[in-house]
Design an enzyme around this catalytic site. Structure first.
Site, PDB file in Angstrom:
ATOM      1  N   SER A 109       0.836  -1.204   0.000  1.00 20.30           N
ATOM      2  CA  SER A 109       0.000   0.000   0.000  1.00 20.30           C
ATOM      3  C   SER A 109       0.867   1.248   0.000  1.00 20.30           C
ATOM      4  O   SER A 109       0.477   2.287  -0.553  1.00 20.30           O
ATOM      5  CB  SER A 109      -0.938  -0.001   1.205  1.00 20.30           C
ATOM      6  OG  SER A 109      -0.216  -0.112   2.417  1.00 20.30           O
ATOM      7  N   SER A 120       6.558   5.000  17.961  1.00 13.43           N
ATOM      8  CA  SER A 120       6.716   6.344  17.393  1.00 13.43           C
ATOM      9  C   SER A 120       6.799   7.408  18.464  1.00 13.43           C
ATOM     10  O   SER A 120       6.221   7.276  19.558  1.00 13.43           O
ATOM     11  CB  SER A 120       5.524   6.653  16.485  1.00 13.43           C
ATOM     12  OG  SER A 120       5.534   7.996  16.078  1.00 13.43           O
ATOM     13  N   TYR A 180      -3.012   8.034  14.893  1.00 12.77           N
ATOM     14  CA  TYR A 180      -1.770   7.298  14.657  1.00 12.77           C
ATOM     15  C   TYR A 180      -0.990   7.102  15.961  1.00 12.77           C
ATOM     16  O   TYR A 180      -0.594   5.981  16.311  1.00 12.77           O
ATOM     17  CB  TYR A 180      -0.907   8.043  13.646  1.00 12.77           C
ATOM     18  CG  TYR A 180       0.487   7.477  13.512  1.00 12.77           C
ATOM     19  CD1 TYR A 180       0.703   6.265  12.870  1.00 12.77           C
ATOM     20  CD2 TYR A 180       1.582   8.148  14.046  1.00 12.77           C
ATOM     21  CE1 TYR A 180       1.982   5.730  12.752  1.00 12.77           C
ATOM     22  CE2 TYR A 180       2.859   7.631  13.935  1.00 12.77           C
ATOM     23  CZ  TYR A 180       3.059   6.416  13.293  1.00 12.77           C
ATOM     24  OH  TYR A 180       4.325   5.896  13.195  1.00 12.77           O
ATOM     25  N   LYS A 205      -0.209   3.495  18.055  1.00  8.12           N
ATOM     26  CA  LYS A 205       1.130   3.019  18.407  1.00  8.12           C
ATOM     27  C   LYS A 205       1.229   2.727  19.903  1.00  8.12           C
ATOM     28  O   LYS A 205       1.841   1.745  20.324  1.00  8.12           O
ATOM     29  CB  LYS A 205       2.186   4.047  17.978  1.00  8.12           C
ATOM     30  CG  LYS A 205       2.436   4.076  16.481  1.00  8.12           C
ATOM     31  CD  LYS A 205       2.971   2.741  15.981  1.00  8.12           C
ATOM     32  CE  LYS A 205       3.338   2.753  14.531  1.00  8.12           C
ATOM     33  NZ  LYS A 205       3.862   1.455  14.060  1.00  8.12           N
ATOM     34  N   LEU A 251       9.810  15.813   5.755  1.00 10.87           N
ATOM     35  CA  LEU A 251      10.468  17.058   5.360  1.00 10.87           C
ATOM     36  C   LEU A 251      11.436  16.873   4.199  1.00 10.87           C
ATOM     37  O   LEU A 251      11.396  17.639   3.222  1.00 10.87           O
ATOM     38  CB  LEU A 251      11.195  17.659   6.561  1.00 10.87           C
ATOM     39  CG  LEU A 251      11.965  18.957   6.276  1.00 10.87           C
ATOM     40  CD1 LEU A 251      11.023  20.060   5.791  1.00 10.87           C
ATOM     41  CD2 LEU A 251      12.727  19.418   7.524  1.00 10.87           C
ATOM     42  N   GLY A 266       0.184  24.021  16.873  1.00  6.79           N
ATOM     43  CA  GLY A 266       0.579  22.809  17.576  1.00  6.79           C
ATOM     44  C   GLY A 266       2.029  22.406  17.417  1.00  6.79           C
ATOM     45  O   GLY A 266       2.467  21.448  18.057  1.00  6.79           O
TER      46      GLY A 266
END
Length: 325
Positions: free
Chosen positions: A34, A117, A141, A145, A187, A281
């Protein structure tokens, strides 16, 4: 011994597979492609194209190759997108992990290294994150985790599962030109894509209380990360006691402007990034303490920022038209 790498056709997973082979540990791979790339899996590595929700296929694969342990990297990893796709995120990351653990239980596989993570921490109120920093995930997410870590602990209590979870921060670079980061949200790929298109990269926020006014983050080289998985697998195989969670962090950090400057130097493309307002945030600084991982997993920062950028750029250029748009 044979170890299964779930998500082994992905950017990080393919590096883990390569590190296992280099260490003399035979890997096998499960990936539904995927987000993975089939060519990332070496031709002589057994590969099952399947989703982790297919418990029967996983069970048969574990049996066929007499798997002794699992490195579990497969999952839906996009924190931002998970906010708009919570059901998909929970299904892939939690139900998928449940399915994998059932297959492991059925075949007697009792060792697992779990890909966790930094998203489990949310926005910490400390400059240096340790394994005891409170977890406050702010996305589905990150929640999934953390739940994955809880699942492993629950199975350990019930059946003696041997496990450890490695919390990643920002993973960059490449150990081989044919293995590149395909994420549309990270990034380095974002900046490289902008440069390839002839656009100008952007910095979000230049008025943070940091030395140059831009966010400071923890960046680690993917090859260093992969080596930590090899050591974790070997120690679990040997029956050694490991911590339940490790941060794979630098103990230091680099700013977004430092990254832009280094990319300009490495690529030879002269640009001045545009400057935009802060994103809501985004904390000024998040850096992780990697001392526990250094003590137990041989964790070390073997690559500096220039090496991270140079290896990532080489892989991006080598991909050419194969790179996903």
């Amino acid at each position: 011994m044979t170890w299964l790498v779930t998500g082994g056709a992905g950017y990080i997973g393919s590096h883990v597979v390569a590190a296992f082979r280099e260490a003399g540990i035979a890997p096998v791979v499960v990936d539904d492609l995927s987000s993975g790339v089939e060519s990332f899996v070496p031709e002589d590595v057994p590969f099952l194209r399947a989703n982790l929700l297919d418990t029967a296929a996983l069970t048969a694969f574990l049996r066929e190759y007499d798997v002794r342990g699992v490195v579990h990297l497969a999952g839906f990893k996009y924190a931002g997108v998970s906010v708009s796709r919570p059901l998909h995120t929970w299904e892939q990351n939690v139900s998928g992990t449940l399915s994998l653990l059932r297959a492991m239980e059925e075949t007697g596989v009792d060792r697992i290294v779990f890909s966790s993570s930094a998203a489990t921490y949310g926005t910490p109120d400390v400059d240096l994150v340790t394994e005891t920093t409170p977890t406050h995930p702010e996305s589905p997410y990150g929640e999934t985790k953390l739940v994955g870590e809880w699942l492993l602990a629950d199975v350990e209590r019930a059946s003696g599962l041997r496990h450890t979870s490695l919390r990643y921060f920002n993973v960059v670079g490449s150990a081989a030109p044919e293995l590149y980061d395909t994420s549309p949200h990270n990034l380095f790929p974002l900046v490289f894509d902008a440069l390839v298109r002839g656009d100008t990269p952007r910095i979000n926020g230049t008025d943070y209380p940091t030395p140059d006014g831009t966010c400071v983050r923890d960046y680690v080289h993917v090859a260093d990360l992969a080596l930590a998985h090899v050591t974790a697998a070997r120690r679990l195989e040997a029956g050694d006691a490991l911590e339940r969670v490790y941060n794979l962090g630098s103990g230091d950090g680099v700013s977004v402007r430092q990254i832009m400057d280094t990319i300009r130097e490495v690529t030879g493309i002269d640009f001045t990034p545009t400057e935009a307002d802060r994103r809501p945030g985004d904390p000024a600084r998040i850096v992780a303490d990697g001392q526990l991982a250094a003590r137990d997993l041989g964790w070390a920062m073997r690559h500096d920022l220039r090496q991270m950028v140079a290896s990532a750029w080489e892989a991006r250029q080598a991909a050419g038209e194969a790179y996903p748009s």
